[in-house]
Design a protein around this motif. Structure first.
Motif, short mmCIF file in Angstrom:
data_model
loop_
_atom_site.label_atom_id
_atom_site.label_comp_id
_atom_site.label_asym_id
_atom_site.label_seq_id
_atom_site.Cartn_x
_atom_site.Cartn_y
_atom_site.Cartn_z
N GLY A 51 0.81 -1.20 0.00
CA GLY A 51 0.00 0.00 0.00
C GLY A 51 0.85 1.25 0.00
N CYS A 52 0.19 2.39 -0.15
CA CYS A 52 0.86 3.68 -0.17
C CYS A 52 0.05 4.67 0.66
CB CYS A 52 0.97 4.22 -1.59
SG CYS A 52 1.94 3.19 -2.71
N ARG A 53 0.75 5.68 1.14
CA ARG A 53 0.08 6.76 1.84
C ARG A 53 0.71 8.07 1.40
NH1 ARG A 53 2.65 8.39 7.15
NH2 ARG A 53 4.76 7.58 6.97
N VAL A 54 -0.08 9.12 1.45
CA VAL A 54 0.43 10.45 1.15
C VAL A 54 0.79 11.06 2.51
CG1 VAL A 54 -0.03 12.69 0.11
CG2 VAL A 54 -1.07 10.63 -0.86
N CYS A 65 5.32 4.34 -0.20
CA CYS A 65 4.80 3.02 -0.54
C CYS A 65 5.63 1.94 0.14
CB CYS A 65 4.82 2.81 -2.05
SG CYS A 65 3.77 3.96 -2.95
N ARG A 66 4.94 0.97 0.69
CA ARG A 66 5.63 -0.11 1.41
C ARG A 66 4.71 -1.31 1.55
NH1 ARG A 66 5.85 2.78 7.27
NH2 ARG A 66 6.44 4.58 6.06
N ARG A 67 5.30 -2.35 2.05
CA ARG A 67 4.59 -3.58 2.33
C ARG A 67 3.84 -3.44 3.65
NH1 ARG A 67 7.48 -9.24 3.90
NH2 ARG A 67 7.00 -8.69 6.02
N ALA A 68 2.73 -4.09 3.79
CA ALA A 68 1.97 -4.06 5.05
C ALA A 68 2.59 -5.05 6.03
CB ALA A 68 0.51 -4.41 4.78
N GLY A 69 2.31 -4.86 7.29
CA GLY A 69 2.80 -5.77 8.32
C GLY A 69 4.13 -5.33 8.89
N ALA A 70 4.85 -6.27 9.47
CA ALA A 70 6.15 -5.98 10.08
C ALA A 70 7.09 -5.44 9.00
CB ALA A 70 6.73 -7.24 10.71
N TYR A 75 11.67 -3.19 2.26
CA TYR A 75 11.99 -1.96 1.53
C TYR A 75 10.73 -1.15 1.26
CZ TYR A 75 16.53 -4.04 0.75
OH TYR A 75 17.77 -4.59 0.95
N GLY A 76 10.93 0.13 1.05
CA GLY A 76 9.83 1.03 0.70
C GLY A 76 10.35 2.13 -0.21
#
Length: 111
Positions: A51-54, A65-70, A75-76
């Motif tokens: 997912g991504c966030r502004v 943008c990054r992977r969800a969870g731990a 990487y992001g």
């Protein structure tokens, strides 16, 4: 980490963000209107832990943008109007920039 891998990570996460805002019914408009996001908005790829966030980071608006969870060991990407950065999370809250590039400019791997 090789530059090719860093660029690949950035491209994959960018594609994931694009898919997250694409129409879900399979319909494709000739020239779809962009989805406008503001600071605080989030998108997630359906069925995927991506997912991504502004966000406002250091006074600059970025698409994070990054992977969800731990996050530790993952990487992001942080993309702003001037730069693109690939980060590696040392923990769930601390990340180190491992690759940075300026739009229409140079790039470098960070140590």
């Amino acid at each position: 980490m090789s530059r090719i891998f860093a660029v690949l990570v950035a491209v994959v996460l960018g594609a994931a963000a694009t898919l997250a805002v694409a129409p879900r019914d399979g319909a494709r408009a000739a020239d779809p209107a962009p989805t406008m996001l503001k600071v605080g908005d989030r998108v997630q790829v359906e069925g995927q832990p991506v997912g991504c966030r502004v966000a406002n980071q250091g006074g600059k608006v970025v698409m994070d943008c990054r992977r969800a969870g731990a996050l530790a060991g993952t990487y992001g990407t942080m993309i702003s109007s001037r730069t693109a950065k690939v980060v590696r999370f040392r923990s769930d809250s601390v990340a180190k920039v491992v690759y940075t590039a300026k739009h229409h400019g140079g790039a470098r791997a960070c140590q």
